[in-house]
Design an enzyme around this catalytic site. Sequence first.
Site, PDB file in Angstrom:
ATOM      1  N   ASP A  49      31.397  44.978  30.171  1.00  0.00           N
ATOM      2  CA  ASP A  49      32.613  44.594  30.543  1.00  0.00           C
ATOM      3  C   ASP A  49      33.514  44.427  29.531  1.00  0.00           C
ATOM      4  O   ASP A  49      33.372  43.811  28.668  1.00  0.00           O
ATOM      5  CB  ASP A  49      32.565  43.145  31.295  1.00  0.00           C
ATOM      6  N   TYR A  54      41.487  43.965  25.518  1.00  0.00           N
ATOM      7  CA  TYR A  54      40.437  43.477  24.304  1.00  0.00           C
ATOM      8  C   TYR A  54      40.625  44.420  23.134  1.00  0.00           C
ATOM      9  O   TYR A  54      40.191  43.700  21.890  1.00  0.00           O
ATOM     10  CB  TYR A  54      39.204  43.262  24.917  1.00  0.00           C
ATOM     11  N   LYS A  83      39.712  47.284  32.436  1.00  0.00           N
ATOM     12  CA  LYS A  83      40.659  46.489  33.313  1.00  0.00           C
ATOM     13  C   LYS A  83      42.073  47.039  32.627  1.00  0.00           C
ATOM     14  O   LYS A  83      42.165  47.434  31.692  1.00  0.00           O
ATOM     15  CB  LYS A  83      40.568  45.136  33.135  1.00  0.00           C
ATOM     16  N   HIS A 116      43.808  43.575  35.798  1.00  0.00           N
ATOM     17  CA  HIS A 116      43.443  42.342  35.107  1.00  0.00           C
ATOM     18  C   HIS A 116      43.877  41.109  35.560  1.00  0.00           C
ATOM     19  O   HIS A 116      43.291  39.935  35.624  1.00  0.00           O
ATOM     20  CB  HIS A 116      43.815  42.595  33.340  1.00  0.00           C
TER      21      HIS A 116
END
Length: 288
Positions: A49, A54, A83, A116
């Site tokens: 994931d 990120y 996401k 997200h």
Amino acid sequence: MITTLDGTTPLAHNTQMPMIGYGTWQVTDAAQATAGVKEAIAAGYRHIDTAAVYGNEEAVGRGIAEGLAEAGLSRKDLFVTTKLWNDHRGHDAALAGIEESLSRLGLDYVDLYLIHWPANSRQHPQDWRALNASTWSGMEEIYASGRARAIGVSNFTRKHLEALLSDASVAPMVNQIELHPGFGQWDAAECSKANGLAVEAWSPLGSGRVLGDPALGAVAAQIGRTPAQVALRWLLQQDIAILPKSVTPERIRSNAELFDFELSPAQMEAVRAVVDDTEHSDPDQVDF
Ligand code: A2P
């Protein structure tokens, strides 16, 4: 020999999602992200994931390529989630978002693509619902094109989800929300399950905060397991997929050793006593 972790859940439209995924939130160091993903694949994780925000999709993609090659596996053996970030809301931006993520990951499809965070009523008091519907129409197009084998949402409360379910042609298949001992978006989880969405827990260990809690420690001592294993198993037994994050090889491995024990009803109840009194994000009030 490489063992494949057991336990998949069927998503709407016939995709199987492994219930244990390797979480990469807060793994910002590229070398650590690549090494962590490789370690996870070697330990048997079949679900990774990540997210555009990120900042590690390239490093995660490298870990996926190298990890699969070293394990003698192919792309279809792995379930990969990413996401769409909040700066890509709306139909056209969503279409661009998946292309950018796929390019960074070095993949030609993901198994699951999530919005997200919902557009919320704090930032978009007039048009949060329309904005989510517009983003979702892009997600539906991405799904139809095969660039995502399943599509879903993250951090959607009942309010956001019920609106989207009314507006959608293809219902979201997953809702990934914050859930762990001591705190949970339980109402969103219940609403998701009632509408046929699979539920995934982000921060299933409370970002590590709850691992010293005495209630968790007592159950762990009773059964000779780690507090992390108890927290994770507690979620699995509620049909919630888990995405534990660790950059520590021993923890990556032990966090996935969850199928050879079971918590009793009394132990499940005991874990409800865990306290996490830090402040948590309300998806309808966040300002990002
Ligand atoms: P580290 O990455 O240094 O191993 P969450 O998955 O809820 O976001 O929690 C992640 C945090 O919990 C990280 O700080 C991680 O540390 C820590 N952590 C992960 N697994 C364990 C474990 N088995 N025991 C203790 N801490 C853990």
